[in-house]
Structures are given as structure tokens and as C-alpha cells.
Design a protein around this motif. Structure first.
Motif, short mmCIF file in Angstrom:
data_model
loop_
_atom_site.label_atom_id
_atom_site.label_comp_id
_atom_site.label_asym_id
_atom_site.label_seq_id
_atom_site.Cartn_x
_atom_site.Cartn_y
_atom_site.Cartn_z
N ARG A 59 143.36 28.59 21.00
CA ARG A 59 143.08 29.26 22.28
C ARG A 59 142.20 30.50 22.14
O ARG A 59 142.01 31.23 23.11
CB ARG A 59 144.38 29.62 22.98
CG ARG A 59 145.27 30.61 22.28
CD ARG A 59 146.61 30.75 23.01
NE ARG A 59 147.46 31.79 22.43
CZ ARG A 59 147.43 33.06 22.81
NH1 ARG A 59 146.62 33.46 23.78
NH2 ARG A 59 148.23 33.96 22.24
N ALA A 60 141.66 30.73 20.94
CA ALA A 60 140.79 31.88 20.75
C ALA A 60 139.50 31.47 20.05
O ALA A 60 139.50 30.57 19.19
CB ALA A 60 141.49 32.96 19.94
N PHE A 61 138.43 32.13 20.41
CA PHE A 61 137.21 32.10 19.59
C PHE A 61 137.49 32.98 18.37
O PHE A 61 137.46 32.52 17.24
CB PHE A 61 136.02 32.62 20.39
CG PHE A 61 134.75 32.74 19.60
CD1 PHE A 61 133.96 31.63 19.35
CD2 PHE A 61 134.34 33.97 19.11
CE1 PHE A 61 132.79 31.75 18.61
CE2 PHE A 61 133.17 34.10 18.38
CZ PHE A 61 132.39 32.99 18.12
N CYS A 62 137.78 34.22 18.62
CA CYS A 62 138.17 35.14 17.55
C CYS A 62 138.71 36.41 18.18
O CYS A 62 138.05 37.01 19.03
CB CYS A 62 136.98 35.45 16.65
SG CYS A 62 137.34 36.67 15.37
N ALA A 63 139.91 36.83 17.75
CA ALA A 63 140.57 38.00 18.32
C ALA A 63 140.29 39.27 17.54
O ALA A 63 140.98 40.28 17.72
CB ALA A 63 142.07 37.76 18.41
N GLY A 64 139.27 39.26 16.68
CA GLY A 64 138.90 40.47 15.96
C GLY A 64 139.56 40.55 14.59
O GLY A 64 140.11 39.58 14.07
N ALA A 65 139.49 41.74 14.00
CA ALA A 65 139.95 41.93 12.63
C ALA A 65 141.45 41.72 12.50
O ALA A 65 142.23 42.00 13.43
CB ALA A 65 139.60 43.33 12.16
N ASN A 66 141.85 41.22 11.34
CA ASN A 66 143.26 41.18 10.98
C ASN A 66 143.70 42.63 10.73
O ASN A 66 143.33 43.25 9.73
CB ASN A 66 143.43 40.34 9.71
CG ASN A 66 144.89 40.19 9.30
OD1 ASN A 66 145.64 41.16 9.32
ND2 ASN A 66 145.27 38.99 8.91
N ILE A 116 130.83 39.08 16.37
CA ILE A 116 130.33 37.83 15.79
C ILE A 116 129.54 37.05 16.83
O ILE A 116 128.43 36.58 16.57
CB ILE A 116 131.49 36.98 15.23
CG1 ILE A 116 132.05 37.61 13.95
CG2 ILE A 116 131.02 35.55 14.95
CD1 ILE A 116 133.27 36.91 13.40
N ALA A 117 130.10 36.92 18.02
CA ALA A 117 129.43 36.14 19.07
C ALA A 117 128.08 36.73 19.42
O ALA A 117 127.12 35.99 19.70
CB ALA A 117 130.32 36.08 20.31
N MET A 118 127.95 38.06 19.39
CA MET A 118 126.69 38.71 19.76
C MET A 118 125.60 38.52 18.71
O MET A 118 124.43 38.77 19.00
CB MET A 118 126.91 40.19 20.06
CG MET A 118 127.63 40.45 21.36
SD MET A 118 127.56 42.19 21.90
CE MET A 118 128.48 43.02 20.60
N THR A 119 125.96 38.10 17.50
CA THR A 119 124.92 37.80 16.51
C THR A 119 124.31 36.42 16.75
O THR A 119 123.25 36.11 16.20
CB THR A 119 125.47 37.83 15.07
OG1 THR A 119 126.41 36.78 14.89
CG2 THR A 119 126.11 39.17 14.75
N CYS A 120 124.97 35.60 17.55
CA CYS A 120 124.44 34.28 17.86
C CYS A 120 123.28 34.41 18.85
O CYS A 120 123.12 35.43 19.51
CB CYS A 120 125.54 33.38 18.43
SG CYS A 120 126.91 33.07 17.27
#
Length: 261
Positions: A59-66, A116-120
Motif C-alpha cells: 500500500r506504499a510507494f515508499c514511506a521514507g527513511a527507516n 526518490i519519486a522526484m528524481t524520476c
């Protein structure tokens, strides 16, 4: 489901790179950073790959850093091979990636996930996706473009609102801001992104690589210099196989067979 942090699939010349830690909302830890950096290098070196897509499982693309790993670094800043070191390696790889790279935003996208998404090259999002910065919620400052890139993407006022409040917004709202190119029904996300990727994959790899570099460089250059660079690139490109093939295909009323040189 494999336990690899990143799963790669190649479909008709399109490399799908899945962040694969769904139980942790694809949080960015050292294992994911290493795996994604490796997968990107492999996709770039594979001549059969024309386009890459980055997305997430669950349910996530990526929730950021661990945040547990981040805390470990904060408490031991001299540690070698840290989360910061591996993060820097990944973002350099993303910024230098020469092929078209699409973000398929399948769900929660926040903090490092947004970075990450903004580097695409552009984002296509599920109508269920929620997007935000979120660093301020945990007393963290962005370190991979959150505070620097976001204003350039959506304007200063919108960016500061997201940065300061830590709020999440819908993909539809982000489409209105210009961050997301298109919002589609969740169940149609991969189908639609593959459709777009295949359209891009038909084009000359050499043209795509050069246009991507010109666009990225041109944003940071004075207009006069950027235009000179573009004209110079065109003059060099006139000696390429792909330009000759494209013009011949047009003359002969057939589909071109681009080879990337």
C-alpha cells in the motif's frame, strides 16, 4: 513473495523495479538502498531495456527513511557504511540514470519516498495515493531534495505548506500542482504506466538520452547557453544512425528501427 528488498521484472523492454518491503511501507533502509542502486545499474546496462519504472509493493510507494536506522546513525555518527552513505550512492545513481524513468505512485509517498519519486522523469499515480513531505513531523530536515526540489516542482507556496505542515495530499491535488502527470484508477495503474512506457520505448534511445540530458541541464543554465547546447547536440546528432533511420522510415512510410547510436 520474494524477500528481496527490490524485485525486478522486464516486460517488452520495460524494466519494472518494485520496492519490496510492504510490511514496512517500503521504508528506506540500507538493504533497500543497496538493492535499488544495483537494480538501477543493471537496468541501465541492459541494452534490451529502453525504459524503467519505479514502484512499490503493497500500500506504499515508499514511506521514507527507516527511522530506527536513522536513529542508529544519529547515536553513532562515525559508523562506516551508514544509511547516509548508501543514500548518497542511490541518489547519485538516480540523478545520473540516462534512460527514461517513470515513477508509478501506487500508494503512500512521503519524505524520502517523495525525494526518490522526484528524481524520476515524471509520475503517474493511483487515485488512492497520498503524497507529502513529512520530514518536519519527526524533527528531520530533508537531505535528498525535499526542500530544494519541491519548490521547483510545484512552486514555493505549495512546497512550503507541505514542508511546514507535514501533511499528506491526494494524488489528484498533486496533479493540480503539476507534480503528478496523470492520476488513474488504482487497479489500472500498472496497465496505464506500461502503455506509456511502451510508447516511449518505441523512440530512439539516443534521442531520449540526449533530450533528457538537455532538459535536465537546461533548467539550471541561462537560456542562451542552453539553446546553444541544444543546437550543438542536434549538429552532432545529424551524424547518427537513428536520425538517418527515422528520416528514411518517414520517406518509406514504415516504422523506424532505432538502434541507439
Amino acid at each position: 513473495m520474494t524477500n528481496q528488498a527490490v524485485v525486478s521484472e522486464i516486460r517488452e523492454g520495460v524494466a519494472w523495479l518494485y520496492l519490496n518491503k510492504p510490511d514496512d511501507l517500503n521504508a528506506i533502509g540500507k538493504d533497500l538502498l543497496e538493492a535499488l542502486t544495483k537494480a538501477l545499474h543493471e537496468a541501465e546496462e541492459n541494452q534490451a531495456v529502453r525504459v524503467a519504472v519505479l514502484t512499490g509493493k503493497g500500500r506504499a510507494f515508499c514511506a521514507g527513511a527507516n527511522l530506527k536506522e536513522l536513529l542508529e546513525y544519529v547515536e553513532n555518527p562515525q559508523m562506516e557504511d551508514s544509511l547516509f552513505d548508501k543514500s548518497e550512492q542511490l541518489f547519485v545513481t538516480l540523478e545520473r540514470f540516462k534512460k527514461p524513468l517513470i515513477a508509478a505512485i501506487n500508494g503512500v509517498t512521503v519524505a524520502g519516498g517523495l525525494e526518490i519519486a522526484m528524481t524520476c522523469d515524471f509520475m503517474i499515480a493511483s487515485d488512492q495515493a497520498q503524497i507529502g513531505d513529512g520530514h518536519a513531523n519527526f524533527g528531520v530536515i530533508p537531505g535528498a531534495g525535499g526542500a530544494v526540489k519541491l519548490p521547483r516542482k510545484i512552486g514555493m507556496n505549495h512546497a512550503k505548506y507541505l514542508l511546514f505542515t507535514g501533511e499528506m495530499m491526494s494524488a489528484k491535488k498533486m496533479e493540480q500542482y503539476g507534480l503528478v502527470e496523470e492520476v488513474v484508477a488504482h487497479e489500472n495503474l500498472e496497465t496505464r504506466v506500461q502503455e506509456i512506457a511502451l510508447k516511449i520505448a518505441e523512440k530512439s534511445p539516443l534521442v531520449l538520452k540526449t533530450m533528457k540530458q538537455l532538459a535536465n541541464d537546461g533548467v539550471e543554465q541561462p537560456l542562451e547557453i542552453a539553446l546553444k547546447q541544444e543546437l550543438l547536440a542536434l549538429k552532432v546528432h545529424t551524424q547518427s544512425y537513428d536520425l538517418s533511420e527515422g528520416l528514411r522510415a518517414f520517406s518509406e512510410k514504415r516504422k523506424p528501427n532505432f538502434k541507439g547510436y
